[in-house]
Write a protein that holds these residues in place. Structure first.
Motif, PDB file in Angstrom:
ATOM      1  N   LEU A  89       0.827  -1.211   0.000  1.00 42.97           N
ATOM      2  CA  LEU A  89       0.000   0.000   0.000  1.00 42.97           C
ATOM      3  C   LEU A  89       0.860   1.259   0.000  1.00 42.97           C
ATOM      4  O   LEU A  89       0.547   2.231  -0.694  1.00 42.97           O
ATOM      5  N   LYS A  90       1.931   1.231   0.775  1.00 39.85           N
ATOM      6  CA  LYS A  90       2.824   2.382   0.836  1.00 39.85           C
ATOM      7  C   LYS A  90       3.480   2.634  -0.515  1.00 39.85           C
ATOM      8  O   LYS A  90       3.625   3.779  -0.947  1.00 39.85           O
ATOM      9  N   GLU A  91       3.854   1.557  -1.215  1.00 37.08           N
ATOM     10  CA  GLU A  91       4.483   1.695  -2.526  1.00 37.08           C
ATOM     11  C   GLU A  91       3.514   2.247  -3.568  1.00 37.08           C
ATOM     12  O   GLU A  91       3.896   3.036  -4.423  1.00 37.08           O
ATOM     13  N   LEU A  92       2.269   1.830  -3.498  1.00 36.82           N
ATOM     14  CA  LEU A  92       1.304   2.209  -4.523  1.00 36.82           C
ATOM     15  C   LEU A  92       0.499   3.461  -4.189  1.00 36.82           C
ATOM     16  O   LEU A  92      -0.263   3.933  -5.026  1.00 36.82           O
ATOM     17  N   THR A  93       0.649   3.979  -2.988  1.00 37.09           N
ATOM     18  CA  THR A  93      -0.060   5.185  -2.601  1.00 37.09           C
ATOM     19  C   THR A  93       0.791   6.394  -2.966  1.00 37.09           C
ATOM     20  O   THR A  93       1.955   6.479  -2.573  1.00 37.09           O
ATOM     21  N   PRO A  94       0.227   7.328  -3.724  1.00 39.43           N
ATOM     22  CA  PRO A  94       1.000   8.524  -4.072  1.00 39.43           C
ATOM     23  C   PRO A  94       1.287   9.358  -2.827  1.00 39.43           C
ATOM     24  O   PRO A  94       0.444   9.484  -1.938  1.00 39.43           O
ATOM     25  N   ASP A  95       2.483   9.897  -2.779  1.00 38.24           N
ATOM     26  CA  ASP A  95       2.892  10.727  -1.651  1.00 38.24           C
ATOM     27  C   ASP A  95       2.369  12.136  -1.889  1.00 38.24           C
ATOM     28  O   ASP A  95       2.806  12.829  -2.801  1.00 38.24           O
ATOM     29  N   LYS A  96       1.415  12.550  -1.075  1.00 33.00           N
ATOM     30  CA  LYS A  96       0.807  13.868  -1.240  1.00 33.00           C
ATOM     31  C   LYS A  96       1.308  14.809  -0.150  1.00 33.00           C
ATOM     32  O   LYS A  96       0.587  15.177   0.751  1.00 33.00           O
ATOM     33  N   SER A  97       2.541  15.176  -0.256  1.00 33.30           N
ATOM     34  CA  SER A  97       3.069  16.130   0.723  1.00 33.30           C
ATOM     35  C   SER A  97       3.121  17.500   0.059  1.00 33.30           C
ATOM     36  O   SER A  97       3.430  17.647  -1.114  1.00 33.30           O
ATOM     37  N   PHE A  98       2.804  18.490   0.839  1.00 38.47           N
ATOM     38  CA  PHE A  98       2.838  19.854   0.314  1.00 38.47           C
ATOM     39  C   PHE A  98       3.106  20.806   1.466  1.00 38.47           C
ATOM     40  O   PHE A  98       2.860  20.509   2.627  1.00 38.47           O
ATOM     41  N   ASP A  99       3.633  21.972   1.116  1.00 41.80           N
ATOM     42  CA  ASP A  99       3.925  22.989   2.102  1.00 41.80           C
ATOM     43  C   ASP A  99       2.912  24.109   1.963  1.00 41.80           C
ATOM     44  O   ASP A  99       2.556  24.515   0.860  1.00 41.80           O
ATOM     45  N   ILE A 100       2.500  24.631   3.099  1.00 40.60           N
ATOM     46  CA  ILE A 100       1.602  25.777   3.101  1.00 40.60           C
ATOM     47  C   ILE A 100       2.396  26.950   3.664  1.00 40.60           C
ATOM     48  O   ILE A 100       2.889  26.907   4.780  1.00 40.60           O
ATOM     49  N   ARG A 101       2.498  27.958   2.855  1.00 42.27           N
ATOM     50  CA  ARG A 101       3.250  29.144   3.288  1.00 42.27           C
ATOM     51  C   ARG A 101       2.313  30.342   3.280  1.00 42.27           C
ATOM     52  O   ARG A 101       1.599  30.576   2.322  1.00 42.27           O
ATOM     53  N   ARG A 102       2.383  31.099   4.341  1.00 44.97           N
ATOM     54  CA  ARG A 102       1.580  32.318   4.429  1.00 44.97           C
ATOM     55  C   ARG A 102       2.416  33.499   3.977  1.00 44.97           C
ATOM     56  O   ARG A 102       3.592  33.578   4.245  1.00 44.97           O
TER      57      ARG A 102
END
Length: 120
Positions: A106-119
């Protein structure tokens, strides 16, 4: 197959459905409704075979984890199921997949959706 009662039942249902389809074709129906029914039957057969393969190659814990993922992220669960079926059909699965292996898959096939929020 391996003498599993579920496998035998699925094979029996498949043979029964194939016989029904042959009989319908011989009766001369052949309309659009018959084609839709045949397509539906083929889809149901493919789904039954997929479920039989998953049941054969997954432990109970792995199946529960996959069902949980199916509820929250059906597209990811579908990709995992397709991957497992492909591996099983090619003979690359030696033992049953346990829960830890399912987590890794599951970890291999799950897309990594990391993002930064900057104000600003």
């Amino acid at each position: 197959m391996s003498g599993n009662p579920d496998d035998e039942r699925i094979e029996e249902l498949r043979q029964q459905k194939m016989q029904e389809l042959k009989e319908q074709a011989q009766e001369g129906g052949g309309g659009a409704g018959d084609r839709a029914e045949a397509q539906q039957a083929a889809q149901e057969q493919a789904e039954a075979q997929k479920q039989a393969l998953l049941k054969q190659h997954l432990t109970d814990g792995a199946r529960q984890r996959l069902n949980a993922v199916q509820m929250s992220k059906p597209e990811v669960a579908d990709k995992v199921e397709q991957q497992i079926v492909a591996l099983a059909q090619s003979g690359r699965i030696q033992d049953r997949i346990d829960e830890d292996q399912m987590r890794k898959l599951l970890k291999e096939l799950t897309p990594d959706k990391s993002f930064d929020i900057r104000r600003r």
